[in-house]
Design a protein around this motif. Sequence first.
Motif, PDB file in Angstrom:
ATOM      1  N   THR A 138       0.968  -1.142  -0.021  1.00 17.53           N
ATOM      2  CA  THR A 138       0.053   0.000   0.100  1.00 17.53           C
ATOM      3  C   THR A 138       1.001   1.447  -0.201  1.00 17.53           C
ATOM      4  O   THR A 138       0.394   2.163  -0.659  1.00 17.53           O
ATOM      5  CB  THR A 138      -0.980   0.080   1.249  1.00 17.53           C
ATOM      6  OG1 THR A 138      -0.133  -0.227   2.503  1.00 17.53           O
ATOM      7  CG2 THR A 138      -1.907  -0.987   1.202  1.00 17.53           C
ATOM      8  N   THR A 139       2.102   1.081   0.728  1.00 19.79           N
ATOM      9  CA  THR A 139       2.903   2.419   0.533  1.00 19.79           C
ATOM     10  C   THR A 139       3.411   2.708  -0.824  1.00 19.79           C
ATOM     11  O   THR A 139       3.847   3.583  -1.115  1.00 19.79           O
ATOM     12  CB  THR A 139       4.000   2.395   1.672  1.00 19.79           C
ATOM     13  OG1 THR A 139       4.612   1.061   1.474  1.00 19.79           O
ATOM     14  CG2 THR A 139       3.301   2.466   3.051  1.00 19.79           C
ATOM     15  N   LEU A 140       3.722   1.496  -1.468  1.00 26.52           N
ATOM     16  CA  LEU A 140       4.303   1.565  -3.003  1.00 26.52           C
ATOM     17  C   LEU A 140       2.976   1.940  -3.845  1.00 26.52           C
ATOM     18  O   LEU A 140       3.390   2.837  -4.948  1.00 26.52           O
ATOM     19  CB  LEU A 140       4.718   0.437  -3.382  1.00 26.52           C
ATOM     20  CG  LEU A 140       5.401   0.385  -4.519  1.00 26.52           C
ATOM     21  CD1 LEU A 140       6.682   1.256  -4.551  1.00 26.52           C
ATOM     22  CD2 LEU A 140       5.834  -1.239  -4.934  1.00 26.52           C
ATOM     23  N   LEU A 141       1.953   1.706  -3.525  1.00 26.28           N
ATOM     24  CA  LEU A 141       0.877   1.672  -4.748  1.00 26.28           C
ATOM     25  C   LEU A 141       0.531   3.350  -4.604  1.00 26.28           C
ATOM     26  O   LEU A 141      -0.089   3.839  -5.494  1.00 26.28           O
ATOM     27  CB  LEU A 141      -0.621   1.016  -4.045  1.00 26.28           C
ATOM     28  CG  LEU A 141      -1.564   0.968  -5.154  1.00 26.28           C
ATOM     29  CD1 LEU A 141      -1.060   0.459  -6.448  1.00 26.28           C
ATOM     30  CD2 LEU A 141      -2.670   0.141  -4.478  1.00 26.28           C
ATOM     31  N   PHE A 142       0.432   4.044  -3.422  1.00 31.21           N
ATOM     32  CA  PHE A 142       0.101   5.595  -3.180  1.00 31.21           C
ATOM     33  C   PHE A 142       0.859   6.307  -4.109  1.00 31.21           C
ATOM     34  O   PHE A 142       0.445   7.284  -5.027  1.00 31.21           O
ATOM     35  CB  PHE A 142       0.099   5.991  -1.785  1.00 31.21           C
ATOM     36  CG  PHE A 142      -0.210   7.511  -1.792  1.00 31.21           C
ATOM     37  CD1 PHE A 142      -1.461   7.656  -1.562  1.00 31.21           C
ATOM     38  CD2 PHE A 142       0.623   8.387  -1.514  1.00 31.21           C
ATOM     39  CE1 PHE A 142      -1.719   9.281  -1.558  1.00 31.21           C
ATOM     40  CE2 PHE A 142       0.363   9.618  -1.198  1.00 31.21           C
ATOM     41  CZ  PHE A 142      -0.864   9.982  -1.440  1.00 31.21           C
ATOM     42  N   ALA A 157       0.049   8.696 -11.673  1.00 27.82           N
ATOM     43  CA  ALA A 157      -0.730   8.342 -12.655  1.00 27.82           C
ATOM     44  C   ALA A 157      -1.674   9.450 -12.926  1.00 27.82           C
ATOM     45  O   ALA A 157      -1.992  10.212 -13.660  1.00 27.82           O
ATOM     46  CB  ALA A 157      -1.514   7.060 -12.612  1.00 27.82           C
ATOM     47  N   ILE A 158      -2.120  10.068 -11.730  1.00 23.14           N
ATOM     48  CA  ILE A 158      -3.327  11.314 -11.834  1.00 23.14           C
ATOM     49  C   ILE A 158      -2.486  12.708 -12.344  1.00 23.14           C
ATOM     50  O   ILE A 158      -3.073  13.097 -12.928  1.00 23.14           O
ATOM     51  CB  ILE A 158      -3.878  11.515 -10.193  1.00 23.14           C
ATOM     52  CG1 ILE A 158      -4.753  10.320  -9.710  1.00 23.14           C
ATOM     53  CG2 ILE A 158      -4.254  12.735 -10.053  1.00 23.14           C
ATOM     54  CD1 ILE A 158      -5.103  10.158  -8.301  1.00 23.14           C
ATOM     55  N   MET A 159      -1.227  12.733 -11.884  1.00 21.49           N
ATOM     56  CA  MET A 159      -0.427  13.657 -12.374  1.00 21.49           C
ATOM     57  C   MET A 159      -0.233  13.690 -13.857  1.00 21.49           C
ATOM     58  O   MET A 159      -0.502  14.836 -14.789  1.00 21.49           O
ATOM     59  CB  MET A 159       0.669  13.925 -11.798  1.00 21.49           C
ATOM     60  CG  MET A 159       0.617  14.528 -10.374  1.00 21.49           C
ATOM     61  SD  MET A 159       2.564  14.751  -9.549  1.00 21.49           S
ATOM     62  CE  MET A 159       3.412  15.627 -10.712  1.00 21.49           C
ATOM     63  N   TYR A 160      -0.344  12.530 -14.461  1.00 20.18           N
ATOM     64  CA  TYR A 160       0.062  12.370 -15.850  1.00 20.18           C
ATOM     65  C   TYR A 160      -1.249  12.707 -16.451  1.00 20.18           C
ATOM     66  O   TYR A 160      -1.227  13.305 -17.703  1.00 20.18           O
ATOM     67  CB  TYR A 160       0.492  10.938 -16.169  1.00 20.18           C
ATOM     68  CG  TYR A 160       0.485  10.569 -17.707  1.00 20.18           C
ATOM     69  CD1 TYR A 160       1.517  11.013 -18.410  1.00 20.18           C
ATOM     70  CD2 TYR A 160      -0.462   9.876 -18.158  1.00 20.18           C
ATOM     71  CE1 TYR A 160       1.624  10.741 -19.780  1.00 20.18           C
ATOM     72  CE2 TYR A 160      -0.682   9.708 -19.686  1.00 20.18           C
ATOM     73  CZ  TYR A 160       0.532   9.938 -20.328  1.00 20.18           C
ATOM     74  OH  TYR A 160       0.764   9.781 -21.651  1.00 20.18           O
ATOM     75  N   PHE A 161      -2.438  12.135 -16.201  1.00 21.76           N
ATOM     76  CA  PHE A 161      -3.765  12.333 -16.891  1.00 21.76           C
ATOM     77  C   PHE A 161      -4.079  13.944 -16.757  1.00 21.76           C
ATOM     78  O   PHE A 161      -4.749  14.459 -17.543  1.00 21.76           O
ATOM     79  CB  PHE A 161      -4.583  11.416 -16.358  1.00 21.76           C
ATOM     80  CG  PHE A 161      -4.377  10.039 -17.094  1.00 21.76           C
ATOM     81  CD1 PHE A 161      -4.731   9.913 -18.452  1.00 21.76           C
ATOM     82  CD2 PHE A 161      -3.947   8.940 -16.306  1.00 21.76           C
ATOM     83  CE1 PHE A 161      -4.559   8.587 -18.927  1.00 21.76           C
ATOM     84  CE2 PHE A 161      -3.682   7.752 -16.878  1.00 21.76           C
ATOM     85  CZ  PHE A 161      -4.117   7.710 -18.308  1.00 21.76           C
ATOM     86  N   LEU A 162      -3.748  14.513 -15.634  1.00 23.80           N
ATOM     87  CA  LEU A 162      -4.483  15.902 -15.487  1.00 23.80           C
ATOM     88  C   LEU A 162      -3.543  16.858 -15.954  1.00 23.80           C
ATOM     89  O   LEU A 162      -3.835  17.949 -16.069  1.00 23.80           O
ATOM     90  CB  LEU A 162      -4.611  16.164 -13.903  1.00 23.80           C
ATOM     91  CG  LEU A 162      -5.921  15.331 -13.346  1.00 23.80           C
ATOM     92  CD1 LEU A 162      -5.962  15.481 -11.720  1.00 23.80           C
ATOM     93  CD2 LEU A 162      -7.033  15.504 -13.853  1.00 23.80           C
ATOM     94  N   MET A 163      -2.261  16.668 -15.726  1.00 24.33           N
ATOM     95  CA  MET A 163      -1.239  17.863 -16.140  1.00 24.33           C
ATOM     96  C   MET A 163      -0.211  17.739 -17.470  1.00 24.33           C
ATOM     97  O   MET A 163      -0.379  18.268 -18.546  1.00 24.33           O
ATOM     98  CB  MET A 163      -0.258  18.105 -15.097  1.00 24.33           C
ATOM     99  CG  MET A 163      -0.911  18.251 -13.791  1.00 24.33           C
ATOM    100  SD  MET A 163       0.178  18.423 -12.460  1.00 24.33           S
ATOM    101  CE  MET A 163       1.405  19.504 -12.863  1.00 24.33           C
TER     102      MET A 163
END
Length: 114
Positions: free
Chosen positions: A26-30, A36-42
């Motif tokens: 879970t610490t690696l998944l965060f 991934a969110i930064m890639y798709f939003l920015m």
Amino acid sequence: MNLLAFLIPAAHAQAAGGQPQGMGLTTLLFPVILIAIMYFLMIRPQMKRQKEHKAMLEKIKRGDEVLTNGGIAGIVTDIGDNFITIEVADNVRIRVQKGAVGNVLPAGTLKSAQ
């Protein structure tokens, strides 16, 4: 208590019923989800805009009405590899870099604005 023991905390043995072993995943998944969110939003939208701008610059031809990033509007009179010449008034021509062209205006826009 000596100074070294104050700066470096003592290691304690983990109890048998302590922290579960799946915690590492879970610490690696965060951070992966965050990237991934930064890639798709920015990053992806910026790359798309750059691609559209490059395609627009390749389609510019003589006689097109353009608007530069600085707000100068004119008609393209000459096209080079890196620069284009824009006529902003009768017999007034300026050279700008191709990348400085922000938009290609619809035909007749400049005549209707006068």
